[in-house]
Design an enzyme around this catalytic site. Structure first.
Site, PDB file in Angstrom:
ATOM      1  CG  MET A  29      -1.601  -1.298   1.497  1.00 14.03           C
ATOM      2  SD  MET A  29      -2.920  -1.552   0.342  1.00 14.03           S
ATOM      3  CE  MET A  29      -4.220  -0.704   1.192  1.00 14.03           C
ATOM      4  N   GLY A  58       8.229  21.052   0.120  1.00 12.86           N
ATOM      5  CA  GLY A  58       7.850  22.398   0.553  1.00 12.86           C
ATOM      6  C   GLY A  58       7.572  23.284  -0.645  1.00 12.86           C
ATOM      7  CB  SER A  59       9.108  23.467  -4.012  1.00 19.12           C
ATOM      8  OG  SER A  59      10.399  23.671  -3.527  1.00 19.12           O
ATOM      9  CD1 TRP A  91      13.641  26.943  -2.047  1.00 22.42           C
ATOM     10  CD2 TRP A  91      15.756  27.482  -1.548  1.00 22.42           C
ATOM     11  NE1 TRP A  91      14.463  26.016  -2.631  1.00 22.42           N
ATOM     12  CE2 TRP A  91      15.773  26.328  -2.341  1.00 22.42           C
ATOM     13  CE3 TRP A  91      16.983  28.021  -1.123  1.00 22.42           C
ATOM     14  CZ2 TRP A  91      16.942  25.692  -2.734  1.00 22.42           C
ATOM     15  CZ3 TRP A  91      18.155  27.390  -1.500  1.00 22.42           C
ATOM     16  CH2 TRP A  91      18.122  26.228  -2.290  1.00 22.42           C
ATOM     17  CD  GLU A 165      14.905  28.768   5.405  1.00 19.66           C
ATOM     18  OE1 GLU A 165      15.209  29.675   6.211  1.00 19.66           O
ATOM     19  OE2 GLU A 165      15.293  28.767   4.224  1.00 19.66           O
ATOM     20  CB  SER A 186      10.328  22.139   3.684  1.00 23.23           C
ATOM     21  OG  SER A 186      11.264  21.213   3.163  1.00 23.23           O
ATOM     22  CG  HIS A 191      13.932  21.393   5.967  1.00 20.76           C
ATOM     23  ND1 HIS A 191      13.237  22.561   5.783  1.00 20.76           N
ATOM     24  CD2 HIS A 191      14.780  21.306   4.915  1.00 20.76           C
ATOM     25  CE1 HIS A 191      13.629  23.140   4.660  1.00 20.76           C
ATOM     26  NE2 HIS A 191      14.568  22.394   4.117  1.00 20.76           N
ATOM     27  CG  ASN A 251       0.314  13.409  -9.094  1.00 20.29           C
ATOM     28  OD1 ASN A 251       0.290  13.497  -7.861  1.00 20.29           O
ATOM     29  ND2 ASN A 251       0.591  12.284  -9.711  1.00 20.29           N
TER      30      ASN A 251
HETATM   31  C1  LIG Z   1      12.028  29.230   2.867  1.00 17.38           C
HETATM   32  C2  LIG Z   1      11.901  27.992   2.027  1.00 17.38           C
HETATM   33  N1  LIG Z   1      10.783  27.816   1.290  1.00 17.38           N
HETATM   34  C3  LIG Z   1      10.614  26.716   0.528  1.00 17.38           C
HETATM   35  C4  LIG Z   1      11.565  25.717   0.489  1.00 17.38           C
HETATM   36  C5  LIG Z   1      11.340  24.523  -0.386  1.00 17.38           C
HETATM   37  O1  LIG Z   1      11.221  23.336   0.331  1.00 17.38           O
HETATM   38  P1  LIG Z   1      11.575  21.941  -0.379  1.00 17.38           P
HETATM   39  O2  LIG Z   1      13.068  21.830  -0.449  1.00 17.38           O
HETATM   40  O3  LIG Z   1      10.970  20.912   0.522  1.00 17.38           O
HETATM   41  O4  LIG Z   1      10.959  21.954  -1.715  1.00 17.38           O
HETATM   42  C6  LIG Z   1      12.741  25.848   1.230  1.00 17.38           C
HETATM   43  C7  LIG Z   1      13.764  24.798   1.176  1.00 17.38           C
HETATM   44  O5  LIG Z   1      14.601  24.652   1.998  1.00 17.38           O
HETATM   45  C8  LIG Z   1      12.924  27.011   2.016  1.00 17.38           C
HETATM   46  O6  LIG Z   1      14.035  27.199   2.724  1.00 17.38           O
END
Ligand SMILES: Cc1ncc(COP(=O)(O)O)c(C=O)c1O
Length: 398
Positions: A29, A58-59, A91, A165, A186, A191, A251
């Site tokens: 699963m 996180g992005s 970032w 962060e 993230s 992290h 997705n």
């Molecule tokens: C302030 C900030 N936003 C977004 C992100 C993006 O996170 P991820 O690497 O999980 O895509 C980061 C990544 O370190 C970040 O420092």
């Protein structure tokens, strides 16, 4: 060279994570399902959030937040070209989704001491098209939420938070991520806690939650709460609701592998944060002796801000020495990095996609030219911090 090596990041998982991952693989699963729901629930409890949506980074969390502002199913319904204030020091993927989806990011300056979004700069950047502010709690240092909430209320702006962060950071005893309409976290490897890759979006409103759940996976309604699904089904006659596209989507689903990893890591998050805080306090105490040479990242308000440190951010007060400083650290086995990404307006991509900044970014420029950050993670000890301090002190005084 001392032979000692201190990296910016190290793996922080153990046999427990490996065992649960093996179990989930054996179960077959593996695509998003029950474990992801459990992790979302556990995260909401820990974070004190109303709703949580897990994604693959996180992005991606930032992407869905930008999409939420534009969704015709949502409550904000921003138009292409509407402006969103974003601090210049952050970032890349705090900013990219807004450009990619047709909104207009407007970079604002940061405080020279906290390195966080400056309200004075927000005031200057405000136009009749400003609709939202995306605050970033840089390196786990909470932005001034009193000022930001007031500013957004006064100007009828949507407040959003990038907490990628800042897991565990608080403002006035409330976790960051609970001040804006939506917030991003993230769980990337380096992290506070990790799902290998992964992220989470928290929000307080049910309508936002269902839009986020739909946009995470193809625009489907499947992962919404039962009541919302029932309401939507009643509005549309459709033979197979599993494949009805209710809204536009992407997705960016996580896998169950990431979810079980997260469930294990969440059990230890308080310990992880404690280690980072202790390391930070040691850094802070030691580096206060170098204040003629180094600006350390300060709190916005010592009574209200509770820092959950990501890495130790500094700005060298003397211009033009950073390359030599980084080389000196490297020769002594210490990894370092530019301070997040410096000033985003000074990266090669910027002029191709974004309008020139409308306000001075002079503090962001200083960070771009003279800033960097030093390691802090849960495998480090105060003794490592002492070593880093002695290497840094030698650079200036020997
Ligand atoms: C302030 C900030 N936003 C977004 C992100 C993006 O996170 P991820 O690497 O999980 O895509 C980061 C990544 O370190 C970040 O420092």
């Amino acid at each position: 060279m001392s032979g000692r090596e201190i990296k910016l990041q190290v793996p922080t998982y153990s046999k427990e994570e490996v065992a649960t991952v093996n179990e989930i693989l054996a179960s077959t699963m593996v695509v998003m399902g029950q474990k992801t729901r459990e992790f979302q629930h556990a995260w909401s409890n820990w974070q004190n959030a109303n709703y949580s949506t897990m994604v693959n980074s996180g992005s991606s969390a930032n992407l869905l937040i930008a999409n939420l502002l534009l969704s015709k199913r949502g409550q904000y319904c921003l138009n292409k070209g509407d402006e969103v204030l974003i601090p210049a020091v952050t970032w890349s993927t705090t900013l990219f989704p807004f450009v990619q989806l047709g909104l207009k990011p407007v970079l604002v300056d940061v405080s020279p001491t906290s390195f966080n979004i400056s309200i004075e700069s927000c005031q200057k950047a405000l136009t009749s098209k400003t609709r939202a502010v995306f605050a970033v709690h840089l390196l786990g240092n909470p932005a001034n939420m009193d000022e930001l909430v007031k500013f957004c209320n006064e100007h009828n702006l949507v407040l959003l938070e990038d907490c990628c962060e800042a897991t565990g950071a608080m403002w006035d005893n409330k976790r960051v991520g609970n001040f804006g309409e939506a917030s991003a976290f993230s769980f990337m490897f380096a992290h506070h806690m990790s799902t290998i890759e992964g992220g989470m979006i928290c929000c307080r409103d049910k309508q936002d939650d269902i839009v986020l759940k739909a946009s995470r996976a193809h625009g489907w309604i499947r992962e919404m709460d039962e009541e919302s699904q029932k309401e939507i089904k009643a509005q549309h006659d459709f033979d197979d609701y599993r494949f009805m596209f209710w809204d536009m989507g992407f997705n960016v689903r996580p896998t169950e592998i990431s979810a079980v990893f997260g469930l294990e890591q969440l059990k230890r998050i308080e310990d992880f944060i404690k280690i980072r805080i202790n390391n930070f306090l040691r850094y802070y105490e030691k580096f206060s002796k170098l204040d003629s040479e180094i600006q350390v990242q300060e709190l916005e308000d010592t009574n209200k801000a509770f820092r959950s440190n990501f890495s130790f951010g500094i700005v060298l007060k003397r211009a033009g020495i950073r390359k030599k400083f980084i080389q000196h650290l490297k020769e002594n086995g210490i990894d370092s990095r530019l301070l997040v990404a410096g000033n985003l307006a000074r990266h090669p991509f910027y002029n191709h996609y974004c309008a020139p900044p409308t306000v001075s970014l002079q503090n962001a420029d200083k960070i771009h030219e003279n800033g960097l950050y030093l390691p802090n993670h849960q495998a480090m000890t105060p003794d490592d911090v002492d070593y880093i301090y002695s290497v840094v002190r030698n650079f200036f005084y020997e």
